[in-house]
Design an enzyme around this catalytic site. Sequence first.
Site, PDB file in Angstrom:
ATOM      1  N   HIS B 140       2.614  98.388  12.549  1.00  0.00           N
ATOM      2  CA  HIS B 140       1.276  97.988  13.213  1.00  0.00           C
ATOM      3  C   HIS B 140       0.038  98.044  12.135  1.00  0.00           C
ATOM      4  O   HIS B 140      -0.695  97.121  11.798  1.00  0.00           O
ATOM      5  CB  HIS B 140       1.018  98.862  14.492  1.00  0.00           C
ATOM      6  CG  HIS B 140      -0.478  98.341  14.991  1.00  0.00           C
ATOM      7  ND1 HIS B 140      -0.317  97.740  16.142  1.00  0.00           N
ATOM      8  CD2 HIS B 140      -1.907  98.679  14.773  1.00  0.00           C
ATOM      9  CE1 HIS B 140      -1.753  97.490  16.476  1.00  0.00           C
ATOM     10  NE2 HIS B 140      -2.394  98.165  15.702  1.00  0.00           N
ATOM     11  N   GLU B 141       0.060  99.319  11.590  1.00  0.00           N
ATOM     12  CA  GLU B 141      -1.149  99.202  10.526  1.00  0.00           C
ATOM     13  C   GLU B 141      -0.945  98.361   9.118  1.00  0.00           C
ATOM     14  O   GLU B 141      -1.778  97.779   8.888  1.00  0.00           O
ATOM     15  CB  GLU B 141      -1.387 100.675  10.057  1.00  0.00           C
ATOM     16  CG  GLU B 141      -1.584 101.705  11.239  1.00  0.00           C
ATOM     17  CD  GLU B 141      -2.801 101.161  12.030  1.00  0.00           C
ATOM     18  OE1 GLU B 141      -3.772 100.688  11.500  1.00  0.00           O
ATOM     19  OE2 GLU B 141      -2.839 101.522  13.228  1.00  0.00           O
ATOM     20  N   HIS B 144      -2.182  94.918  10.151  1.00  0.00           N
ATOM     21  CA  HIS B 144      -3.622  94.790  10.089  1.00  0.00           C
ATOM     22  C   HIS B 144      -4.002  94.621   8.489  1.00  0.00           C
ATOM     23  O   HIS B 144      -4.636  93.608   8.318  1.00  0.00           O
ATOM     24  CB  HIS B 144      -4.113  96.007  10.409  1.00  0.00           C
ATOM     25  CG  HIS B 144      -4.557  96.181  11.934  1.00  0.00           C
ATOM     26  ND1 HIS B 144      -5.004  95.416  12.591  1.00  0.00           N
ATOM     27  CD2 HIS B 144      -4.269  97.109  12.757  1.00  0.00           C
ATOM     28  CE1 HIS B 144      -5.205  95.669  13.820  1.00  0.00           C
ATOM     29  NE2 HIS B 144      -4.676  96.766  13.975  1.00  0.00           N
ATOM     30  N   GLU B 212      -5.258  93.115  17.843  1.00  0.00           N
ATOM     31  CA  GLU B 212      -4.579  94.286  18.039  1.00  0.00           C
ATOM     32  C   GLU B 212      -3.325  93.679  18.700  1.00  0.00           C
ATOM     33  O   GLU B 212      -2.206  94.203  18.300  1.00  0.00           O
ATOM     34  CB  GLU B 212      -5.220  95.111  19.129  1.00  0.00           C
ATOM     35  CG  GLU B 212      -6.527  95.981  18.666  1.00  0.00           C
ATOM     36  CD  GLU B 212      -5.875  96.866  17.576  1.00  0.00           C
ATOM     37  OE1 GLU B 212      -4.736  97.160  17.475  1.00  0.00           O
ATOM     38  OE2 GLU B 212      -6.461  96.670  16.475  1.00  0.00           O
TER      39      GLU B 212
END
Lengths: 190, 296
Positions: B140-141, B144, B212
């Site tokens: 997930h990071e 980003h 997100e």
Amino acid sequence: MGLFDILTGKRKLARPAPDRLFAMSTANITFETELGLRSAGRAGIVFQALATADFDQLVTDMVEVVKGISDDSDTEVTSQDDDYGYRWIVLRDPDFDDLVVGINAVSGAIEAGGYGDRLLCAVFAFQNSAGRPLYFIYNYKRGSFYPFVPAGGAQQRDSESELRLKAQIGAELPIEAELERWFPLWGIPI
Amino acid sequence: MPRPTSFGKDTGLQVRMTFTIFLLGLVYAALIGVIFASGYTPLLIIVAVMFLVQIFASDKLALHAMGAREVSPQEAPQLHAMVERLCVQANLPKPKIAVANTPMPNAFAIGRSPKNATVCATTGIMDLLSPAELEGVMAHELTHVQNRDVMVMTIASFFAAVASYIVQFGFFFGGGSSDDDDGPGAAVVILVSLVVYVVSFLLLQALSRYREFAADRGAAIITGRPSALASALMRISSGMERIPQRDLRASEDMAAFYIFPPHAKNSLMNLFSTHPPMEKRIAALSRLESQLQGAA
């Protein structure tokens, strides 16, 4: 990723670039004749095993296919998981070209099953003239090779040897140009 | 039988995100027009310089504020190896890796581009989650990082910041063109800025929530295990409820880049939250899992 992809957060996993894998066969000749590197008779391919219904069947079928291709030679095929949850198919064969063909068969089968974007790397194990193990890793996402020489100690690599190998073999093998993409693979089961 | 490669497509999300960015652009264009017509252009330039400084100098500051420290592969071998394999799969250069020593489970990413990025995990999250769940969180990071979310949100919030400065300090700058009858007076500019600020604030929060969702989706695609991330989110959120209030010391600005908003329990209304509610995130991940399984 293009600007529009960045703004909208679109994502596509890179498809594998398997066509340059066979450069390894020609490079192996240079390894043996000029650099004193010998194949350790082992190669592996690592991928993410998805928990879908058809994936396990795919792996079983694929192992059968590879065994079928190498019926006249003595390729051994095993499948195992590593410490990080990725799956390895390990091939053992004294003949290097058979190893390359076998690895290609495995990646082709995975791609034909529709899971080509889960392939990470192919790894070929070698030994230098002093008997020290080293690996050549083929990154399927980028279609390029890079050497990986683990040194003694936890998570240490011999970057000097790796860069030297790059200089020696760079003309024969498509080596990954960006050094920051020379990802180590710790705990290679070959 | 080859699988259809439709896993992970979310056209609706992309449409909503594009529309939000478009609306932001409209609102900002109105503000720019009013600024140029009046005498506030120097303020614009000052804020632009401040933003440039923020973009280029904020990484070390942010890490320090979070109490995070860069770790070598020897200090955190599992974390490094996990991120390395994710980077191979996502075709990303490997970012710097930092660890923050705190029992609060969380992870974040900073950096203006994939080549200058740092991903950080707290010791709390490394203890709480299983390896597969932690892998989902790191993916997930990394998403980003790959989506350049820090840069996008910084740029997107630039004019909102200009508007807020005008509202706060406009009266001191007012009268820049008091001799000019053609330009709008200070009061008009401040009023426009106020409207722009309120509208863009809501749009920015919406944009942050969409990104997100996009990061969750990206993590699911990269790892191929949406349920691992869903299970991680459930564990983190139930873990957060057990931690006493006084440990929640994350700063406001960084909230958008955490995987889980530090003050989730106290969210008043969804409009004001930088993150979508956990149930919606888990529902979206479950849809992805069905897509993945159903396509088999």
